[in-house]
Scaffold this active site. Structure first.
Site, short mmCIF file in Angstrom:
data_model
loop_
_atom_site.label_atom_id
_atom_site.label_comp_id
_atom_site.label_asym_id
_atom_site.label_seq_id
_atom_site.Cartn_x
_atom_site.Cartn_y
_atom_site.Cartn_z
CG HIS A 10 41.68 35.56 43.76
ND1 HIS A 10 43.02 35.07 43.21
CD2 HIS A 10 42.16 36.62 44.46
CE1 HIS A 10 43.90 35.77 43.82
NE2 HIS A 10 43.23 36.58 44.66
CB SER A 41 42.07 42.20 48.01
OG SER A 41 40.89 42.81 47.38
CB CYS A 42 46.05 38.62 48.29
SG CYS A 42 45.81 38.33 46.66
NE ARG A 306 43.13 31.50 39.98
CZ ARG A 306 44.42 32.45 39.79
NH1 ARG A 306 44.57 33.54 40.48
NH2 ARG A 306 44.72 32.22 38.68
P1 FAD Z 1 35.99 39.26 45.14
O1 FAD Z 1 37.40 39.25 45.20
O2 FAD Z 1 34.84 39.61 46.19
O3 FAD Z 1 35.47 40.15 43.55
C1 FAD Z 1 34.32 40.17 43.14
C2 FAD Z 1 34.21 41.14 41.89
O4 FAD Z 1 33.25 41.00 41.40
C3 FAD Z 1 34.66 42.46 42.22
O5 FAD Z 1 35.61 43.09 41.35
C4 FAD Z 1 33.37 43.28 41.90
O6 FAD Z 1 33.52 44.64 41.70
C5 FAD Z 1 32.67 42.41 40.85
N1 FAD Z 1 31.28 42.43 41.00
C6 FAD Z 1 30.55 41.96 42.25
N2 FAD Z 1 29.18 42.30 41.84
C7 FAD Z 1 29.15 42.57 40.52
C8 FAD Z 1 28.37 42.69 39.42
N3 FAD Z 1 26.94 42.52 39.92
N4 FAD Z 1 28.47 42.93 38.35
C9 FAD Z 1 29.73 43.24 37.96
N5 FAD Z 1 30.66 43.03 38.60
C10 FAD Z 1 30.44 42.42 40.01
N6 FAD Z 1 43.26 35.20 50.14
C11 FAD Z 1 43.92 34.47 50.24
O7 FAD Z 1 44.07 33.23 50.05
N7 FAD Z 1 45.59 34.69 50.50
C12 FAD Z 1 45.65 36.06 50.88
O8 FAD Z 1 46.98 36.47 51.30
C13 FAD Z 1 44.45 37.02 51.00
N8 FAD Z 1 44.86 38.31 51.27
C14 FAD Z 1 43.88 39.17 51.25
C15 FAD Z 1 43.92 40.47 51.59
C16 FAD Z 1 43.05 41.48 51.58
C17 FAD Z 1 43.06 42.86 52.02
C18 FAD Z 1 41.59 40.91 51.35
C19 FAD Z 1 40.46 41.91 51.12
C20 FAD Z 1 41.41 39.79 50.80
C21 FAD Z 1 42.38 38.75 50.95
N9 FAD Z 1 42.40 37.41 50.42
C22 FAD Z 1 43.21 36.51 50.49
C23 FAD Z 1 40.73 36.70 50.25
C24 FAD Z 1 40.58 36.89 48.63
O9 FAD Z 1 41.12 38.05 48.00
C25 FAD Z 1 39.47 36.41 48.20
O10 FAD Z 1 38.95 35.04 48.65
C26 FAD Z 1 38.93 36.48 46.70
O11 FAD Z 1 39.28 37.83 46.25
C27 FAD Z 1 37.65 36.02 46.34
O12 FAD Z 1 37.55 36.25 45.08
P2 FAD Z 1 36.01 36.28 44.30
O13 FAD Z 1 36.26 36.13 42.78
O14 FAD Z 1 35.05 35.46 45.22
O15 FAD Z 1 35.59 37.78 44.79
#
Ligand code: FAD
Length: 453
Positions: A10, A41-42, A306
């Protein structure tokens, strides 16, 4: 300007989108260590419950689509270290270990989090899964249709644990939920709601074990998990464990580069900039301002990542707009019930040592003369600050979808509205949709009476 974005979920996706919008001439390098971009993952629950058939569709972007917009997409590319002085990063190709170096003018980290693994004996056994990311989604789907997996134990009853438990129970597995807290969904709801939802889970054949944790995983002679011993000494026969007991930020590699807090979260200012100039961070690896208290905390939700991603992109060149404070709103269904909550609850206020008051009401969604098939009981709780009278939070639940009320309360929290504002706030009425006084008005009026006494 050369912008590097790390992570493609996200926060990373929104950052790239924002940079494309705000700086159309920027050169963008987008790094993802997995072999897929923008997995969400959501969507895993919908995939496990066969609403979404193709795991690859659970995404906002494709490599081709983003490259067509001029973004250089690098999958299987782990950013392993940063040299802030040189404005350079080392990128490891996860398939062959080869390292390349690349320069940036601005760097945005959206590295997110990884599931917390319980540090108990037997943790190395097979069939101990998590629910996050595309790889786990595929493995979970295989387990769901595997007839040899009959007993599933889910550790943790936050929304991820509940989604996993319901999905596997609907697939015919015998599911046990274990949670160390006294109630399920303890971050989202007070006992008035969780008591009903626990009964709903039990009525659908699940077993719910609160106030206990895992002491040990035991295995069979094939090295697969065969049981979970709980802290009360009970052994639960188990063919698959799904750990949903929290997350930890994926920031270990950053500890000598940017300032991290005690939990390993990346410290940022309100514009998403880290302790290093030109390095920004967003998403589950950071904190965000919680509107009811004005303090920062981790609220791991997609809209937060986001908002922060949008903010980081907008503030890359100049600090122009602070990231909006959030109320921490979320929604979920548990079998026939749909609920949503926002802001503080009695249970979370107590954990934070905050003095709040609440009113709890039950009502019907639409006027009582509307027959039961088009009507349903509504459970609503409003939480407020008894000194300032400000609205601090709310929870709602029904068998019909009334969750949108929570977005209105979230707005009230963000705008620092009081129960007096909410008591007479203007909401629509039509007997097919709502009551002449919305449940929000009624609860706020009751809160006024409560304070007058
Ligand atoms: P993440 O989703 O953790 O993604 C991080 C990405 O960075 C990953 O793809 C990883 O591979 C990559 N990465 C990490 N380190 C490195 C590196 N060093 N080099 C290159 N790539 C790297 N939120 C809601 O608001 N509503 C929902 O219904 C909801 N449902 C969910 C259901 C599940 C099962 C889960 C697990 C989460 C849910 N969430 C929901 C929470 C939401 O998915 C997270 O808040 C959101 O994904 C966070 O986004 P992010 O970009 O911080 O990190």
């Amino acid at each position: 300007m050369k912008v590097a974005v790390v992570g493609s979920s996200h926060g990373g996706f929104e950052t790239v989108r924002g940079v494309l919008h705000d700086f159309p001439n920027a050169e963008i390098d987008w790094y993802e260590k997995g072999d897929f971009v923008s997995f969400l993952s959501c969507g895993i629950e919908l995939y496990l419950q066969n609403v979404v058939k193709d795991v690859n569709s659970v995404s906002y972007a494709t490599i081709d689509g983003m490259e067509a917009k001029g973004v250089h997409v690098h999958i299987n590319s782990e950013v392993a270290s940063i040299n802030p002085a040189e404005h350079s990063i080392k990128v490891v190709d996860v398939n062959n270990g080869q390292t390349t170096e690349s320069k940036y003018d601005k760097l945005v980290l959206s590295v997110g989090a990884v599931p917390f693994e319980l540090p108990v004996p037997g943790k190395e056994l097979g069939n101990i899964y998590a629910m996050r990311g595309r790889d786990w989604a595929i493995l979970l789907k295989q387990a769901e249709v595997n007839p040899d997996i009959k007993n599933v134990t889910v550790i943790g009853s936050g929304y991820i644990g509940i989604e996993a438990a319901e999905s596997f129970a609907k697939a015919g597995k015998k599911v046990t939920i274990i949670d160390q807290n006294p109630t399920i969904l303890g971050t989202y709801l007070d006992p008035e709601f969780t008591d009903i939802l626990t009964t709903e889970l039990v009525d659908n054949g699940l077993s719910v074990k609160n106030d206990q944790s895992v002491k040990e995983f035991i295995g069979n002679d094939k090295g697969m998990v065969s049981g979970v011993i709980t802290t009360t000494g009970e052994t639960i026969p188990t063919d698959l464990v799904i750990e949903a007991a929290g997350i930890r930020p994926a920031t270990e590699w950053l500890k000598d580069t940017v300032k991290l807090d005690n939990h390993g979260l990346i410290v940022t200012d309100e514009y998403q900039e880290t302790s290093q100039p030109d390095i920004f961070a967003v998403g589950d690896a950071t904190e965000i301002e919680f509107a009811p208290t004005g303090t920062k905390k981790l609220i791991a939700l997609a809209p937060n990542a986001r908002k922060q991603g949008r903010s980081a992109a907008y503030n890359l060149m100049e600090k122009r707009r602070k990231t909006t404070a959030v109320s921490g709103s979320s929604a979920l269904h548990v079998y026939s019930y749909k609920f949503a909550s926002t802001g503080l609850k009695d249970v979370t206020a107590k954990q934070m040592n905050l003095d709040v008051a609440s009113v709890y009401i039950t009502d019907t969604k639409v006027p009582p003369f509307v027959p039961a098939e088009d009507n349903a009981k509504v459970y609503f709780k409003l939480t407020y600050d008894p000194r300032t009278r400000e609205v601090m939070g709310a929870q709602i639940m029904s068998k019909m979808d009334v969750t949108a009320n929570i977005n209105a309360i979230s707005l009230a929290i963000q705008q620092h509205m009081t129960i007096d504002d909410l008591a007479y706030a203007d909401f629509f009425f039509q007997p097919g949709f709502d009551r002449p006084w919305s449940v929000m008005n009624i609860a706020a009026q009751k809160a006024q009476d409560q304070l007058a006494k």
